[in-house]
Scaffold this active site. Structure first.
Site, PDB file in Angstrom:
ATOM      1  N   GLY A  40      46.340  70.126 -27.376  1.00  0.00           N
ATOM      2  CA  GLY A  40      45.943  69.651 -26.039  1.00  0.00           C
ATOM      3  C   GLY A  40      44.844  68.401 -26.276  1.00  0.00           C
ATOM      4  O   GLY A  40      43.943  68.637 -27.080  1.00  0.00           O
ATOM      5  N   GLY A  42      43.066  66.993 -23.490  1.00  0.00           N
ATOM      6  CA  GLY A  42      42.322  66.674 -22.309  1.00  0.00           C
ATOM      7  C   GLY A  42      40.812  66.829 -22.537  1.00  0.00           C
ATOM      8  O   GLY A  42      40.387  66.577 -23.521  1.00  0.00           O
ATOM      9  N   ALA A  44      39.026  69.296 -22.655  1.00  0.00           N
ATOM     10  CA  ALA A  44      38.567  70.309 -23.499  1.00  0.00           C
ATOM     11  C   ALA A  44      39.163  69.897 -24.694  1.00  0.00           C
ATOM     12  O   ALA A  44      38.231  69.855 -26.006  1.00  0.00           O
ATOM     13  CB  ALA A  44      39.033  71.745 -22.929  1.00  0.00           C
ATOM     14  N   ARG A 330      36.216  76.025  -1.244  1.00  0.00           N
ATOM     15  CA  ARG A 330      37.773  75.396  -1.274  1.00  0.00           C
ATOM     16  C   ARG A 330      38.534  76.636  -0.552  1.00  0.00           C
ATOM     17  O   ARG A 330      39.145  76.361   0.411  1.00  0.00           O
ATOM     18  CB  ARG A 330      38.387  75.078  -2.666  1.00  0.00           C
ATOM     19  CG  ARG A 330      37.451  73.848  -3.035  1.00  0.00           C
ATOM     20  CD  ARG A 330      38.059  73.535  -4.431  1.00  0.00           C
ATOM     21  NE  ARG A 330      37.640  72.321  -4.666  1.00  0.00           N
ATOM     22  CZ  ARG A 330      37.797  71.952  -5.929  1.00  0.00           C
ATOM     23  NH1 ARG A 330      38.237  72.582  -6.912  1.00  0.00           N
ATOM     24  NH2 ARG A 330      37.274  70.482  -6.232  1.00  0.00           N
ATOM     25  N   HIS A 401      46.026  73.742  -6.824  1.00  0.00           N
ATOM     26  CA  HIS A 401      45.309  72.914  -7.401  1.00  0.00           C
ATOM     27  C   HIS A 401      44.733  72.996  -8.783  1.00  0.00           C
ATOM     28  O   HIS A 401      44.678  72.442  -9.708  1.00  0.00           O
ATOM     29  CB  HIS A 401      44.152  72.354  -6.461  1.00  0.00           C
ATOM     30  CG  HIS A 401      43.137  71.411  -7.064  1.00  0.00           C
ATOM     31  ND1 HIS A 401      43.526  70.243  -7.451  1.00  0.00           N
ATOM     32  CD2 HIS A 401      41.779  71.612  -7.382  1.00  0.00           C
ATOM     33  CE1 HIS A 401      42.438  69.786  -8.053  1.00  0.00           C
ATOM     34  NE2 HIS A 401      41.418  70.327  -8.027  1.00  0.00           N
ATOM     35  N   GLU A 425      40.930  74.850 -18.780  1.00  0.00           N
ATOM     36  CA  GLU A 425      41.562  75.614 -17.667  1.00  0.00           C
ATOM     37  C   GLU A 425      42.529  76.469 -18.484  1.00  0.00           C
ATOM     38  O   GLU A 425      42.898  77.587 -17.644  1.00  0.00           O
ATOM     39  CB  GLU A 425      42.433  74.474 -16.987  1.00  0.00           C
ATOM     40  CG  GLU A 425      42.835  75.298 -15.580  1.00  0.00           C
ATOM     41  CD  GLU A 425      43.520  74.175 -14.646  1.00  0.00           C
ATOM     42  OE1 GLU A 425      43.077  72.812 -14.947  1.00  0.00           O
ATOM     43  OE2 GLU A 425      44.189  74.408 -13.598  1.00  0.00           O
ATOM     44  N   LEU A 441      35.766  69.937 -14.867  1.00  0.00           N
ATOM     45  CA  LEU A 441      35.274  69.013 -16.156  1.00  0.00           C
ATOM     46  C   LEU A 441      34.118  69.367 -16.577  1.00  0.00           C
ATOM     47  O   LEU A 441      34.144  69.380 -18.002  1.00  0.00           O
ATOM     48  CB  LEU A 441      34.886  67.731 -15.149  1.00  0.00           C
ATOM     49  CG  LEU A 441      35.973  67.024 -14.413  1.00  0.00           C
ATOM     50  CD1 LEU A 441      35.477  65.771 -13.599  1.00  0.00           C
ATOM     51  CD2 LEU A 441      37.230  66.785 -15.331  1.00  0.00           C
TER      52      LEU A 441
HETATM   53  C1  LIG Z   1      44.216  66.025  -8.913  1.00  0.00           C
HETATM   54  C2  LIG Z   1      43.066  66.771  -9.639  1.00  0.00           C
HETATM   55  C3  LIG Z   1      41.855  66.455  -9.294  1.00  0.00           C
HETATM   56  C4  LIG Z   1      40.721  67.202 -10.035  1.00  0.00           C
HETATM   57  N1  LIG Z   1      39.471  66.939  -9.812  1.00  0.00           N
HETATM   58  C5  LIG Z   1      38.368  67.530 -10.228  1.00  0.00           C
HETATM   59  C6  LIG Z   1      37.164  67.003 -10.002  1.00  0.00           C
HETATM   60  O1  LIG Z   1      36.772  66.173  -9.323  1.00  0.00           O
HETATM   61  N2  LIG Z   1      36.203  67.837 -10.841  1.00  0.00           N
HETATM   62  C7  LIG Z   1      36.366  68.902 -11.443  1.00  0.00           C
HETATM   63  O2  LIG Z   1      35.457  69.794 -12.170  1.00  0.00           O
HETATM   64  N3  LIG Z   1      37.339  69.309 -11.849  1.00  0.00           N
HETATM   65  C8  LIG Z   1      38.731  68.686 -11.206  1.00  0.00           C
HETATM   66  N4  LIG Z   1      40.114  69.205 -11.440  1.00  0.00           N
HETATM   67  C9  LIG Z   1      40.237  69.959 -12.537  1.00  0.00           C
HETATM   68  C10 LIG Z   1      40.265  69.585 -13.817  1.00  0.00           C
HETATM   69  O3  LIG Z   1      40.805  68.304 -13.825  1.00  0.00           O
HETATM   70  C11 LIG Z   1      40.943  70.390 -14.778  1.00  0.00           C
HETATM   71  O4  LIG Z   1      40.803  71.642 -14.664  1.00  0.00           O
HETATM   72  C12 LIG Z   1      40.652  69.973 -16.284  1.00  0.00           C
HETATM   73  O5  LIG Z   1      40.685  68.346 -16.515  1.00  0.00           O
HETATM   74  C13 LIG Z   1      41.379  70.647 -17.258  1.00  0.00           C
HETATM   75  O6  LIG Z   1      41.067  69.967 -18.474  1.00  0.00           O
HETATM   76  P1  LIG Z   1      42.060  70.784 -19.816  1.00  0.00           P
HETATM   77  O7  LIG Z   1      41.427  69.750 -21.038  1.00  0.00           O
HETATM   78  O8  LIG Z   1      41.383  72.200 -19.457  1.00  0.00           O
HETATM   79  O9  LIG Z   1      43.351  70.364 -19.593  1.00  0.00           O
HETATM   80  P2  LIG Z   1      44.395  69.188 -19.186  1.00  0.00           P
HETATM   81  O10 LIG Z   1      43.319  68.111 -19.073  1.00  0.00           O
HETATM   82  O11 LIG Z   1      45.281  69.336 -18.443  1.00  0.00           O
HETATM   83  O12 LIG Z   1      44.941  68.969 -20.780  1.00  0.00           O
HETATM   84  C14 LIG Z   1      46.103  69.606 -21.407  1.00  0.00           C
HETATM   85  C15 LIG Z   1      46.411  68.973 -22.602  1.00  0.00           C
HETATM   86  O13 LIG Z   1      47.405  69.905 -23.114  1.00  0.00           O
HETATM   87  C16 LIG Z   1      48.577  69.238 -23.483  1.00  0.00           C
HETATM   88  N5  LIG Z   1      49.427  70.358 -23.496  1.00  0.00           N
HETATM   89  C17 LIG Z   1      49.910  71.088 -22.535  1.00  0.00           C
HETATM   90  N6  LIG Z   1      50.889  71.896 -22.825  1.00  0.00           N
HETATM   91  C18 LIG Z   1      51.290  71.518 -24.114  1.00  0.00           C
HETATM   92  C19 LIG Z   1      52.282  71.961 -25.044  1.00  0.00           C
HETATM   93  N7  LIG Z   1      52.976  73.077 -25.047  1.00  0.00           N
HETATM   94  N8  LIG Z   1      52.285  71.320 -26.309  1.00  0.00           N
HETATM   95  C20 LIG Z   1      51.482  70.355 -26.584  1.00  0.00           C
HETATM   96  N9  LIG Z   1      50.312  69.923 -25.760  1.00  0.00           N
HETATM   97  C21 LIG Z   1      50.350  70.546 -24.594  1.00  0.00           C
HETATM   98  C22 LIG Z   1      48.685  68.206 -22.566  1.00  0.00           C
HETATM   99  O14 LIG Z   1      49.373  67.301 -23.351  1.00  0.00           O
HETATM  100  C23 LIG Z   1      47.152  67.576 -22.373  1.00  0.00           C
HETATM  101  O15 LIG Z   1      46.972  66.900 -23.327  1.00  0.00           O
HETATM  102  C24 LIG Z   1      41.047  68.331 -10.716  1.00  0.00           C
HETATM  103  C25 LIG Z   1      42.544  68.545 -10.996  1.00  0.00           C
HETATM  104  C26 LIG Z   1      43.226  67.890 -10.366  1.00  0.00           C
HETATM  105  C27 LIG Z   1      44.796  68.270 -10.578  1.00  0.00           C
END
Ligand SMILES: Cc1cc2nc3c(=O)[nH]c(=O)nc-3n(C[C@H](O)[C@H](O)[C@H](O)COP(=O)(O)OP(=O)(O)OC[C@H]3O[C@@H](n4cnc5c(N)ncnc54)[C@H](O)[C@@H]3O)c2cc1C
Ligand code: HEM
Ligand code: HEM
Ligand code: SF4
Ligand code: F3S
Ligand code: FES
Lengths: 637, 257, 229
Positions: A40, A42, A44, A330, A401, A425, A441
């Site tokens: 991942g 993202g 995180a 929400r 969401h 997440e 975020l």
């Molecule tokens: C439209 C939208 C708007 C939002 N707005 C806000 C906001 O304004 N404020 C806020 O705080 N939060 C907001 N959120 C929530 C927030 O964006 C997410 O919860 C957060 O970004 C998740 O980040 P993450 O790093 O955990 O995962 P993600 O950013 O989802 O990253 C997942 C990563 O894992 C990788 N991955 C997944 N599965 C696999 C696999 N099997 N093999 C290899 N790689 C994999 C993907 O390629 C990606 O790189 C929003 C969410 C959405 C959908």
């Protein structure tokens, strides 16, 4: 299984400091001897990979997109919280902590939440230093806006692209490490299984999405930051590729899955327009700062919004929740919208929508100010609906969401499998039964920049690390199980497309395990899903071969996991005989229709243990204790 | 409405590739362009034909994953719109559309409309960052930033790395993408320390990746879904020229003991 | 030790990149432009009595150092300009090996897309032009007398095919400058929302004026306004 949270006791203000001091360190010379698997990129994963690379570890980093910069975090619009109190409006670490615990409806772990609130402050500084162009005031200082569930202005933002800018900051830090050779990036590579040897996470099995090559990657620790599973509903605000496969396969290898039924419905999304609909688009919650939500007082009033006089409009949020008004959390806003639509007062062709009206704000602030705040959101809305929000009110409706549930982790963000850490997440840690806006975020970056670098080191320092070869039985078995699934999907040679199954699964979950749930419905859904799952393996049609770029095959594997996850969600929703946060059980509500929590019996984290496909998972409970924020009936009136 | 598509089909990088004709009946004006392709693909799968491969993820115009040429226009040529945000109401019954992948040596075709844009990542890795280790940097408000500079930085930072600029440029130049990043960081006080190195490193990497030069034609600006302005290219040129003329040898005397 | 360590190498690396070459083109292009303007003013003396322009050319020749100075600068500029443009042109060809089946242009000017046509045509013209008026080796219009520039020009243009070629070349020059004259600012890094649009407009006007100025001469000759003496 007994769940040890490792949450520090003692005064909560000091607990993270004290805990950090207790953690063992890895000396610089040894760091480069350790390889860490980061799945991942993202907020995180990206921030964690960058941070660990800087520390000197070898990081193997994976994402399924063609570039780490495209992780779904990029889509976050509204903003990120931090207890900076720059505006002297009474904010503080403690208040952010309090708001988050309360917002989560008292189903999260106090110690984690407090830590989150504490490091929130460093996050902003870190990002500014990286060149994240946060909105500024004329004086040159950082600007803030307010967000749902809070009465202070603590949300930092970069136009309507906060997530994008934060992610690009992390991505650039990550690419810097790639350039320096400490991080090896594997884009378009999907993790399909976890390798567990002697009870420890030792690596992963991946499939290259370019050519289908299945390969093994060893690591001294495995970190999953793979995001949420909202796409189990098919229609959600998540990116099309977002999936549960990584955490689900880890779950099947023994990691516990916590609170799967805690899913968040976002109140301000663009309504569905037809059955070809492939995803739902979020309109940032920040719009609720200046937009007023209303529906006609009269059921079935089909007049144009403009021709409905003020006194025939029902601003139901302002009416029901005078003190928070349009900024209630929400879950509450979403259920209120559903309620008015159920009364037949919904707007738009489908009757599944409510107005989000900016006419007052436009009068008060002028078009320029509104454009500056929400310009790109308004454009996006017009592009999709063909209607101009500067002239006619937006139509919005709730949509899936965010998923508060995820793999269970302790205070060190380690799952029940030693050596398997889960960030962002993908874990369940900080948001309880409902997440406040702008705090995901914050959590992603807190986990990645400021928590995992310490806690991971502690694990590495306390563990012996033997090397293994690819023909270790456990490795062979993992590889074989990956190939087996691929073969099974390609050989099913049925009639139906993967998407048609996914759509059907989504409909079931939305209907019975969505905004409101009840026992009979959940039982029904569980059995429907089980039926659909069995049919899937016989009747799905996946063309092409494994040894090529094959998008149907990618999807097929992910949907297969969604079926099993869907069943677990229903089970979890069924066992939780209370309403809290995003989980609303119709049987348990106050006379005026508010969620009715049951702290006596359900103040725990439900962590599920895999027992085999089709067999009911085993429930483990982590009791939740609240020493600081005393659980109260959540009221935003 | 009913459309006729001529879609570029190419099994893999080695395959030569060809246009294939498809009829798409029953297109709804509220569909997005990608949803129209979804519907076509569902049909192909039912007929047992290989579905058309195209990149996409967020479908909100922000991840930069989607993108291909529609009748020779990147993302379809509608102002500030990615193809995932392009809705069918812009087309009319009987339209003939040619869909082709981005074409550039630095963007090899993976399959059909999918290309490999890793060259962009390598350009960022070469210098598109501010070197600041995770830790406790100065307070976010320690250095005030003129609102105007913050806004200009944001304008440039809005780039989603989709590659449409390269696709639209008659020279297959990556000037807009590269300059957007140089300009973004050059507008912020935090970006000054590495400003020269960044410009030199990114431009040199851009050339190593096989992107050609910019001749200020301006098709990129017109195609850019985030409306990045041509201005950034000039700003980046200025940074590069200054940096190149003032470049000094790296200090080689290592610190002792 | 980095390649930047010794002076020339560092500067060569500047020339190595596309941006560097473009800057060189801008500077050389500007020099060439400067010459064109001067040259046009000189040439317009053709509308005055023959002695005027003949003296002018005599005067230039009487100052060999100045003359050769300019000639060398011009020659170097042309060579660098051309060298750069062809080097970049080769890059452009390599950068898109497979052409689009369909390609539309949304916004750009015709001039900007045809610099590699207008340029070489100008080059071809200059070569012919030198043989035509400077060396007189190719002077179909009649006898060439290096001390009677006036007559050389007039008789030269009375040979109409030559005039036609001149006119075409001048139109190409117009296109080339139309884009080039603003492009060089962009290439050298000067831009501002307030001035750039203005620069673009002036580039167009200047390019057209220059072309008209030059074209007027063969036209005047063919129309019989200017007669040999
Ligand atoms: C439209 C939208 C708007 C939002 N707005 C806000 C906001 O304004 N404020 C806020 O705080 N939060 C907001 N959120 C929530 C927030 O964006 C997410 O919860 C957060 O970004 C998740 O980040 P993450 O790093 O955990 O995962 P993600 O950013 O989802 O990253 C997942 C990563 O894992 C990788 N991955 C997944 N599965 C696999 C696999 N099997 N093999 C290899 N790689 C994999 C993907 O390629 C990606 O790189 C929003 C969410 C959405 C959908
Ligand atoms: C063989 C001859 C020539 C060729 C192939 C050629 C080609 C080019 C090309 C490709 C450009 C780049 C356009 C851009 O990047 O915007 C250019 C720019 C320019 N050319 Fe020429 N050119 C030639 C001769 C001339 C002559 C004779 C003049 C003088 C009248 C001239 C004046 C300019 C100017 C002023 C520019 C703008 C500089 C820039 O944009 O970088 N060129 N030329
Ligand atoms: C109608 C148009 C033109 C006329 C009548 C004209 C006329 C002349 C004449 C008479 C000379 C010889 C001067 C002398 O030997 O004393 C000359 C030289 C020259 N002209 Fe032109 N010219 C024209 C256009 C151009 C253009 C458009 C260019 C460049 C793009 C050009 C480039 C030159 C050069 C480079 C020389 C040589 C200068 C030297 O001797 O160093 N001319 N021209
Ligand atoms: S500059 Fe515009 S077109 Fe180019 S990659 Fe960035 S967003 Fe895409
Ligand atoms: S179209 Fe190409 S030539 Fe330059 S201005 Fe844009 S990159
Ligand atoms: S799919 Fe993300 S930008 Fe189009």
């Amino acid at each position: 299984m007994e769940l040890i949270s490792n949450a520090p006791t003692g005064p909560i203000e000091k607990s993270w400091e004290a805990h950090k001091f207790g953690l063992k360190l890895v000396n610089p010379a040894n760091k480069r001897k350790h390889t860490i698997i980061m799945v991942g990129t993202g907020l995180a994963g990206g921030s964690a990979a960058a941070g660990l690379g800087e520390l000197g570890y070898n990081v193997d980093c994976f994402c399924f997109q063609d570039s780490p910069r495209r992780a779904h975090s990029i889509a976050a619009q509204g903003g990120i919280n931090a207890a900076k109190n720059y505006h002297n409006d009474g904010d503080s670490v403690y208040r952010l902590f309090y708001d988050t615990v309360k917002g989560g409806d008292f189903r999260s772990r106090e110690a984690n939440v407090y830590r989150l609130a504490q490091v929130s402050v460093n996050i902003i500084d870190q990002c500014v230093a990286q060149g994240v162009p946060f909105a500024r005031e004329y004086g040159g200082l950082l600007d803030n806006r307010s967000f749902g569930g809070a009465q202070v202005s603590r949300t930092f933002y970069a136009r309507g692209q906060t997530g994008q800018q934060l992610l690009l900051g992390a991505y650039q830090a990550l690419e810097r490490q790639v350039g320096l050779g400490s991080v090896k990036m594997h884009p378009r590579t999907e993790m399909l299984d976890l390798i567990v040897i002697d009870g420890r996470a030792r690596g992963i099995v991946t499939r290259s999405l370019n050519d289908g090559k299945v390969s093994v990657h060893f690591g001294d620790a495995v970190v999953l930051a793979t995001g949420g599973y909202g796409n189990v509903f098919y229609l959600s605000t998540n990116a099309k590729g977002s999936n549960a496969t990584a955490i689900w396969r880890a779950y099947k290898r023994g990691a516990l899955f916590a609170n799967p039924c805690f899913t968040q419905i976002h109140p301000t999304c663009i309504p569905v327009s037809g059955d070809y609909q492939s995803k739902l688009t979020l309109m940032s919650e920040s719009l609720r700062n200046d937009g007023r939500i209303w529906v006609p007082k009269q059921a079935g009033d089909r007049r144009k919004p403009a021709s409905i006089p003020e006194d025939e409009r029902d601003f139901y949020l302002e009416r029901r929740y005078p003190s928070f008004g349009n900024l209630v959390p929400r879950d509450i806003a979403s259920r209120a919208a559903k309620a008015v639509c159920d009364e037949g007062r919904g707007v738009g062709e489908t009757g599944l929508g409510v107005y989000l009206d900016f006419s007052d704000a436009l009068k008060r602030l002028g078009t320029h100010k509104i454009a500056e705040r929400y310009g790109n959101l308004f454009e996006m809305y017009e592009r999709i609906t063909g209607e101009d929000p500067y002239k006619v009110p937006m139509r919005i409706f709730p949509a899936i969401h965010y998923t508060m549930g995820g793999l269970w982790v302790d205070y060190n963000l380690m799952s029940t499998i030693p050596g398997l850490f889960v960030l962002g997440e993908a874990n369940f840690s900080d948001h309880g039964a409902n997440r406040l806006g702008a705090s995901a975020l914050m959590q992603g970056l807190a986990d990645g920049y400021f928590v995992i670098p310490y806690t991971l080191g502690n694990y590495l320092a306390n563990t012996k690390h033997e090397k293994y070869s690819e023909d270790t039985p456990a490795v062979q078995e993992a590889v074989e199980s990956v190939n087996a699934i691929t073969r099974k999907l390609l050989n099913a040679s049925g009639k139906r497309t993967v998407d048609s199954y996914h759509r059907e699964l989504g409909k079931i979950l939305w209907e019975y395990c969505g905004m409101s749930r009840n026992a009979p419905g959940l039982k029904k859904a569980a059995s429907m899903i089980a039926g659909l799952r069995e049919d899937y393996w016989r009747n799905v049609r996946v063309l092409g071969s494994n040894e090529e770029f094959n998008q149907s095959l990618e999807k097929a594997g992910r949907v297969a996991d969604f079926f099993e996850l869907g069943e677990l969600m229903c089970m979890d929703a069924l066992q939780r005989n209370e309403s809290c946060g995003g989980h609303f059980r119709e049987e348990y509500q106050t006379p005026d229709g508010e969620a009715l929590r049951n702290d006596a019996n359900y103040s725990y984290v439900a962590a599920w243990e895999f027992q085999g496909v089709g067999r009911p998972a085993a429930l483990n409970k982590e009791p939740l204790v609240f020493n600081y924020v005393k659980p109260s009936q959540r009221s935003y009136k | 409405m009913k459309l006729t598509l001529h879609v570029w089909r190419q099994k893999n990088e080695q395959d030569r590739g060809r246009l294939v004709r498809y009829e798409v009946p029953g297109v709804n004006e509220h569909m997005s362009f990608l949803e129209m392709l979804d519907v076509l693909n569902e049909g192909l799968i039912e007929k047992g034909e290989d579905p058309i491969a195209f990149d996409h993820d967020c479908r909100e115009g922000i991840c930069g994953m989607c993108g291909f040429m529609i009748n020779g226009m990147a993302h379809g040529g509608f102002k500030g719109t990615t193809v995932c945000q392009l809705h069918m109401r812009h087309f009319k019954d009987g339209d003939e559309l040619y869909l082709e992948p981005w074409r550039a040596a630095a963007f090899p075709v993976v399959k059909d409309l999918v290309v490999n844009r890793s060259s962009f990542d390598r350009i960022i890795a070469a210098g598109g960052f501010i070197s600041v280790p995770t830790g406790s940097p100065p307070d976010g408000n320690a250095i005030p930033i003129r609102k105007q500079d913050a806004d200009l930085a944001m304008d440039a930072a809005a780039c989603i790395g989709c590659g449409a600029c390269v696709a639209a440029c008659p020279n297959a130049a990556a000037a807009l993408f590269v300059s957007a990043k140089i300009s973004h960081l050059a507008h912020l006080p935090q970006g000054q320390a590495e400003r020269d190195r960044r410009a030199l490193a990114m431009v040199r990497q851009m050339n190593r990746e096989g992107f050609a030069n910019c001749t200020n034609i301006g098709e990129c600006e017109a195609a850019c879904p985030k409306q990045i302005k041509l201005e950034v290219i000039a700003q980046a040129n200025a940074d590069y020229i200054k940096a190149a003329f003032t470049e000094r040898p790296e200090a080689v005397s290592g610190g002792v003991g | 030790m980095s390649a930047a360590a010794n002076f020339p190498v560092a500067r060569l690396r500047f020339w190595d990149t596309t941006v560097g070459k473009k800057a060189v083109m801008a500077v050389t292009g500007f020099i060439l432009f400067g010459f064109i303007v001067g040259h046009l003013l000189g040439n317009l003396q053709i509308y005055e009595p023959p002695e005027k322009i003949n003296h002018y050319s005599e005067m230039l020749r009487s100052m060999p150092s100045l003359l050769w100075g300019t000639r060398i600068i011009l020659l170097v500029s042309v060579l660098l300009h051309i060298w750069a443009s062809f080097a970049l042109w080769r890059l452009q060809r390599a950068a898109r090996p497979v052409a689009y089946v369909k390609k539309a242009n949304l916004h750009s000017t015709y001039a900007s897309r045809t610099m590699m046509w207008s340029g070489p045509i100008i080059l071809a013209f200059v070569i012919y032009h030198l043989l035509n008026f400077t060396f007189g080796t190719v002077h179909p219009g009649g006898p060439f007398d290096e001390h009677n520039v006036y007559n050389n020009v007039v008789t030269g243009f009375q040979f109409w095919p030559s005039s036609v070629f001149y006119i075409i070349a001048m139109i190409m020059l117009c296109y080339h400058l139309h884009h080039g004259l603003w492009s060089m600012f962009q290439s050298l890094g000067f831009t501002h929302p307030a001035y750039t649009p203005w620069i673009q407009r002036s580039a167009k006007v200047v390019a057209i004026l220059i072309a008209i100025g030059f074209i007027s001469i063969p036209v005047a000759v063919l129309a019989g306004f200017i007669k040999p003496v």
